[in-house]
Design a protein around this motif. Structure first.
Motif, short mmCIF file in Angstrom:
data_model
loop_
_atom_site.label_atom_id
_atom_site.label_comp_id
_atom_site.label_asym_id
_atom_site.label_seq_id
_atom_site.Cartn_x
_atom_site.Cartn_y
_atom_site.Cartn_z
N VAL B 115 20.50 -8.77 -58.23
CA VAL B 115 19.74 -9.15 -57.02
C VAL B 115 19.02 -10.48 -57.23
O VAL B 115 18.89 -11.28 -56.30
CB VAL B 115 18.75 -8.05 -56.57
CG1 VAL B 115 19.46 -6.87 -55.97
CG2 VAL B 115 17.83 -7.61 -57.69
N ASP B 144 26.46 -2.26 -51.00
CA ASP B 144 25.86 -2.81 -49.78
C ASP B 144 24.82 -3.88 -50.06
O ASP B 144 24.70 -4.86 -49.32
CB ASP B 144 25.23 -1.68 -48.94
CG ASP B 144 26.32 -0.79 -48.34
OD1 ASP B 144 27.52 -1.15 -48.45
OD2 ASP B 144 25.97 0.27 -47.79
N HIS B 145 24.04 -3.68 -51.13
CA HIS B 145 22.98 -4.67 -51.39
C HIS B 145 23.54 -5.96 -51.99
O HIS B 145 22.79 -6.90 -52.24
CB HIS B 145 21.89 -4.07 -52.28
CG HIS B 145 22.29 -3.86 -53.70
ND1 HIS B 145 23.06 -2.80 -54.11
CD2 HIS B 145 22.04 -4.58 -54.80
CE1 HIS B 145 23.25 -2.88 -55.40
NE2 HIS B 145 22.65 -3.96 -55.86
N THR B 383 19.76 4.55 -55.55
CA THR B 383 19.84 3.29 -56.28
C THR B 383 18.45 2.82 -56.75
O THR B 383 17.44 3.21 -56.15
CB THR B 383 20.45 2.17 -55.41
OG1 THR B 383 19.55 1.91 -54.34
CG2 THR B 383 21.81 2.56 -54.87
N LEU B 385 17.10 0.08 -56.19
CA LEU B 385 16.44 -0.63 -55.09
C LEU B 385 15.67 0.34 -54.20
O LEU B 385 14.61 0.02 -53.69
CB LEU B 385 17.48 -1.35 -54.23
CG LEU B 385 18.26 -2.47 -54.90
CD1 LEU B 385 19.34 -2.99 -54.00
CD2 LEU B 385 17.30 -3.59 -55.27
N GLU B 386 16.22 1.55 -54.05
CA GLU B 386 15.56 2.54 -53.18
C GLU B 386 14.29 3.09 -53.80
O GLU B 386 13.41 3.55 -53.08
CB GLU B 386 16.52 3.69 -52.89
CG GLU B 386 17.69 3.30 -52.00
CD GLU B 386 18.71 4.42 -51.89
OE1 GLU B 386 18.56 5.26 -50.98
OE2 GLU B 386 19.64 4.44 -52.71
#
Lengths: 313, 440
Positions: B115, B144-145, B383, B385-386
């Motif tokens: 990221v 998706d990210h 994930t 990120l979540e």
């Protein structure tokens, strides 16, 4: 001087000139290489570090800009920095006193004649030659609360019924790191002090013996004054070495067990710059460290000059 | 005859002048060049693949085998090994990123790193490969990210997922079954602990090993459906996080070899002296090569918390946006080749991986043979990120604050609630500084 001699000298000078030019250019080239090396690998990074400390260079921040003294203001208010400095000074004090005292004691003992002296001298130098990482791995294994040999000995003492959690115990972690550091460092002081002891002329002791001095008096009035410059040098060098110590502390406790109990300034700099990626503040901490080491170095230079002046007078 | 001035009085044949030296060096260089594989000589372009995996037992060999296959099938592109061990890899890449450019035409990344690289504009879109292979709508949601304007910028080469990996032989001996609830898990772990000979569980817990400590600690809260942060708000004093950490403390007190480092614990696990680890699926490959005796006894279950969630991390392969056009084309040709089902299946089988990036990337027959994989396949994926919010960009600093306070719980018996209240305050203070000038 005869005219013919002058003429001969001129001729010699004339003939030597190209050689001198070559010699000069070689000297300049060599000096240039050293200056270039110092410039690229020492001065440039230091200058870069100073510049970075005046910026907001954090990995992830898009526009790196000049922030003036903001990082230094943060430094002044940063409790973690002051705590790390306190930890560093405590660690340094114990390591310096421990390594120099143990080095002195060992050197005094091994300066005497006895059978197996050379073997003992070699053996005592082993910790210094041992790679730091291997030493730490063995030490961690010895301190393992479940299998470590330290608990076998600890449980021989009355009142210790449960295995001690050595490196995770906030009261034991720092003393253990200090002991490991002293063990690793003292052979160096031992070797240097031993060399200084051997340089004291035998006749001085013989004269003192004739005058009726006992061993303690000889130690106090001859040995210690003679090796004081060496002891001073060792104290300053050990201060700098212990200030810079990273591997032993990082691998044994990582600055923990918690609350930065063993986190010295060097560990704080590493964490800030290379784990949290706050390069600017890491550089600011680095500048603070640089100033401290510079202070120690100047102290050493001053002490050495004072010694020289005292010796000359 | 002796060469004047050489000082050593060597016979001329043994002394070496400048010209001799140059001649011999040139000859040695030529010989070395001849000795390199012919394929590399013929390749039109050589590109480095920067990764930490070359140092991993099992996985490194699997990647070498895949490169050999690629080189045997074509001679235009030669992919070389490059990189650093995992502990240094992320730091190296981030520091390069900060300087404006990262090395290598191709590189492997981690969920946290990718990221940052994506945000720094270092990644080349790989949508053309996906379209060409017709897998655009089949790629796992974890990709998706990695999409910007609908274009994917990295393709997964290993998905690692948390599970409870246990030694079934030790469980059988103790007469206990795989746990399905927290209460059962605590009882099982206590029953399996016969210190100092055997311990019920291990999870890294030393500040000297912060990377692994934090990596696994995050999963303990997820078992209770916890999130460590949402957006820029830290949630370390929220109930699920507290529950997760209390469970860790209970396990630490009742079933862990306290103060033990990871290397020692892994050795103990391989020797059957530790019964369980909350660990990612990729680790199984290490046991298959370094602990063949224990490997056959390994089984897994979903991390036994109320949420049944397991942190799932994809590790994408990316093409460097700063590489030359030729290098980019070469790198993409490798990725395209790798992502063909027959090649990807082989990669998964060589790596002992079980979570494919798209359904055809794994053979059913292979998956059925993986007796240890059940728990890894059943866990509900979540994930990083979540669970980390915007702090994904400051994962280590966040983790350090949490670990520092949690260590007080472990070694000084401080209540979890108090320690996490402090951590929450510290994080809130830190967030002002961390997000100052930071835009997503």
């Amino acid at each position: 001087m005869l005219q013919s001699e002058v003429a001969e000298q001129d001729r010699v000078t004339f003939t030597r000139r190209p050689w001198r030019r070559r010699q000069n250019s070689l000297a300049y080239t060599l000096v240039f290489l050293i200056v270039a090396y110092l410039g690229v690998f020492i001065l440039f990074p230091i200058a870069q570090q100073f510049l970075t400390s005046f910026s907001n260079n954090v990995v992830g921040v898009d526009n790196v800009t000049w922030v003036g003294l903001r990082n230094y203001e943060r430094l002044m208010e940063d409790e973690d920095f002051w705590f790390a400095l306190q930890v560093t000074l405590t660690y340094m004090a114990f390591v310096v006193v421990g390594a120099v005292s143990l080095g002195l004691l060992s050197a005094l003992l091994l300066n005497r004649k006895f059978r197996g002296r050379n073997v003992a001298r070699s053996a005592i130098a082993v910790p210094w030659a041992f790679p730091e990482i291997s030493a730490v791995l063995v030490f961690i294994w010895m301190c393992n609360p479940t299998f470590g040999v330290m608990n076998v000995f600890a449980r021989l003492f009355p009142g210790i019924e449960q295995n001690l959690n050595w490196l995770s115990d906030p009261k034991l972690a720092m003393p253990l790191v200090i002991i490991l550091s002293i063990w690793k460092a003292f052979p160096f002081t031992f070797l240097v002090i031993l060399a200084a002891l051997q340089a004291i002329p035998r006749e001085v002791y013989e004269a003192a013996e004739v005058d009726g001095a006992n061993r303690l008096q000889m130690l106090r009035h001859i040995t210690i004054p003679e090796i004081t410059p060496t002891l001073l040098l060792m104290a300053v060098l050990m201060s700098i070495f212990s200030f810079k110590q990273f591997t032993l502390i990082w691998l044994t406790t990582g600055g923990g067990p918690y609350g930065g109990i063993t986190e010295t300034l060097v560990l704080r700099i590493y964490q800030t710059a290379f784990r949290f990626f706050d390069l600017a503040y890491g550089a600011t901490l680095g500048v603070a460290g640089f100033v401290i080491v510079l202070g120690l170095t100047l102290l050493f230079v001053y002490a050495q000059q004072r010694q020289d002046r005292a010796r000359r007078s | 005859m002796n060469r004047p001035g050489n000082g050593l009085l060597l016979p001329r044949s043994m002394s070496m002048g400048r010209r001799d030296f140059l001649k011999r060096t040139a000859a040695a260089g030529f010989a070395a060049a001849l000795a390199t594989p012919a394929i590399a000589q013929n390749a039109k372009i050589r590109i480095p693949l920067v990764s930490w995996m070359w140092n991993e037992p099992g996985r490194g060999d699997a990647w070498r085998a895949m490169l050999a296959k690629f080189h045997a099938e074509q001679s235009d592109v030669f992919v070389e090994e490059a990189g650093a061990p995992f502990n240094e890899f992320n730091n190296n890449m981030l520091i390069q990123s900060q300087s404006g450019k990262v090395n290598g035409a191709l590189f492997h990344t981690t969920p946290d790193l990718v990221v940052r690289l994506l945000r720094g504009g270092h990644l080349e879109p790989l949508q053309d490969i996906v379209d060409k292979l017709g897998i655009g709508d089949k790629l796992s949601a974890a990709h998706d990210h990695l999409r910007v304007d609908g274009k994917v910028h990295g393709l997964d080469i290993v998905t690692v997922k948390f599970g409870l990996l246990y030694n079934s032989e030790l469980f059988d001996k103790a007469g206990v079954g795989a746990p399905s609830s927290v209460e059962e898990w605590v009882q099982t772990t206590t029953a399996l602990t016969k210190a100092p000979d055997q311990f019920g569980i291990y999870s890294p817990h030393l500040m000297s090993e912060p990377g692994d400590f934090w990596f696994i600690l995050q999963q303990w809260a997820v078992m209770f459906d916890g999130k460590w942060a949402e957006g820029r708000t830290p949630l370390v004093n929220s109930e699920p996080v507290i529950e997760g950490l209390k469970l860790f403390k209970k396990m630490y007190d009742n079933g862990m070899p306290k103060g033990t480092d990871i290397a020692t614990a892994n050795q103990m696990y391989a020797n059957g002296r530790i019964a369980q680890q909350l660990i990612v699926s990729a680790a199984v490959n290490i046991w298959s090569t370094t602990g063949p005796d224990i490997y056959k006894s390994l089984r897994s279950v979903v991390p036994p918390g109320p949420s049944a969630k397991a942190i799932t991390r994809i590790h994408p392969i990316c093409v460097n946006a700063h590489a030359s056009d030729d290098e980019k084309a070469a790198a993409k040709s490798f990725v395209e080749w790798l992502y063909k089902p027959e090649n990807y299946q082989e990669l998964m089988e060589r790596c002992l991986d079980v979570v494919p990036p798209y359904p055809e990337a794994i053979r059913k027959e292979y998956l059925d043979q993986q007796f240890w994989a059940d728990g890894y396949l059943k866990g509900e994926a979540i994930t990083p990120l979540e669970i980390m919010g915007d702090y994904i960009f400051f994962n280590q600093e966040f983790g350090n604050i949490v670990m520092d306070k949690f260590s007080e719980v472990l070694v000084a018996d401080r209540p979890v609630e108090d320690a996490m209240a402090d951590a929450q305050q510290n994080l809130e203070r830190a967030s002002e500084r961390l997000f100052d000038g930071f835009t997503l």
